[in-house]
Write a protein that holds these residues in place. Structure first.
Motif, mmCIF file in Angstrom:
data_model
loop_
_atom_site.group_PDB
_atom_site.id
_atom_site.type_symbol
_atom_site.label_atom_id
_atom_site.label_comp_id
_atom_site.label_asym_id
_atom_site.label_seq_id
_atom_site.Cartn_x
_atom_site.Cartn_y
_atom_site.Cartn_z
ATOM 1 N N GLY A 131 30.570 -6.405 61.846
ATOM 2 C CA GLY A 131 30.673 -7.375 62.813
ATOM 3 C C GLY A 131 29.410 -8.426 62.958
ATOM 4 O O GLY A 131 29.556 -9.495 63.439
ATOM 5 N N GLY A 158 29.159 -14.044 68.233
ATOM 6 C CA GLY A 158 30.563 -14.497 68.965
ATOM 7 C C GLY A 158 31.452 -13.472 68.870
ATOM 8 O O GLY A 158 32.814 -13.578 69.062
ATOM 9 N N GLY A 159 30.897 -12.086 68.718
ATOM 10 C CA GLY A 159 31.885 -11.016 68.663
ATOM 11 C C GLY A 159 30.986 -9.576 68.682
ATOM 12 O O GLY A 159 29.875 -9.595 68.677
ATOM 13 N N ALA A 160 31.869 -8.606 68.777
ATOM 14 C CA ALA A 160 31.101 -7.303 68.569
ATOM 15 C C ALA A 160 30.521 -6.934 67.289
ATOM 16 O O ALA A 160 31.286 -7.005 66.358
ATOM 17 C CB ALA A 160 32.288 -6.309 69.231
#
Length: 230
Positions: free
Chosen positions: A192, A117-119
């Protein structure tokens, strides 16, 4: 404050100032760093960079990380041969009592991707340490460093590139004392990744340490432990 403590504090302060200066200088001019990741799912995965990262972390673990990082997975690597040659030259050019504490930092592998869901980004870092073995194992150094294996020391907190691992590494052809006074330092910065990671950070750190020691031909017979991080 005792005379000894004062000397150590002044040395540590000077050492820290030099290190920060070198880090900023390296970032500004490129130094030994790998190309900075730019991301983007549309960019083709570099076969050469992927191979380098597989050599650094192991093919199976890189495959697992590729699945974990998902969309936008991108490996970035530099020539391990070039890194080895430059590190060997630095070690052989070192002379006791004339160390200016200037170091070049190398990033042999960087992996980035979408993560959960993210870098997310994983960065391997290699350099000759500014901390000698006698410092990290005694006195003021013991406030920050802990012995994680016979001759291997990890810091109690992260620096700019993750939690560093320091260990002696004598390069054949170097001056007497180089292995302990100019030890090897490696780190893995893990950004992350959330949840239960496919490959623990300390396993990546162990792989990086073992690969680098093999590349440099460290003469010490040192077993890198599996339990490295606090």
């Amino acid at each position: 404050m005792s005379v000894t403590s004062g000397r150590v504090l002044r040395a540590w302060t000077a050492r820290s100032a030099v290190v920060l200066g070198v880090v900023f200088a390296t970032a500004a001019c490129g130094g030994g760093d790998a190309p900075k990741p730019r991301g983007g799912a549309s960019e083709a995965v570099s076969a050469a960079a992927l191979k380098t990262c597989q050599e650094v972390f192991g093919a199976a673990d890189v495959d697992a990380l590729r699945s974990e990082l998902g969309s936008g997975f991108r490996p970035f690597g530099r020539s391990l041969t070039e890194m080895r040659d430059r590190l060997v030259a630095e070690a052989r050019g070192w002379t006791a009592g004339q160390d200016d504490l200037r170091r070049t930092t190398y990033h042999p592998c960087e992996l980035e991707g979408g993560g959960d869901g993210g870098a997310a980004r994983i960065t391997a870092t290699v350099a000759w340490s500014t901390y000698d073995i006698d410092f990290v194992r005694s006195g003021e150094g013991r406030l920050r460093w802990r012995e994680t294996g016979e001759g291997a020391y990890t810091a109690s907190r992260s620096d700019g590139w993750g939690i560093p691992l320091v260990m002696p590494c004598t390069v054949p052809g170097s001056s007497a004392g180089q292995g302990r006074e100019l030890p090897l330092q490696v780190a893995v910065k893990d950004e992350g990744r959330t949840g239960d990671p496919a490959v623990p950070t300390e396993r990546l750190l162990k792989s990086l340490a073992e690969k680098t020691r093999g590349l440099l031909g460290c003469t010490e017979k040192l077993t890198v432990p599996a339990d490295l991080l606090p």
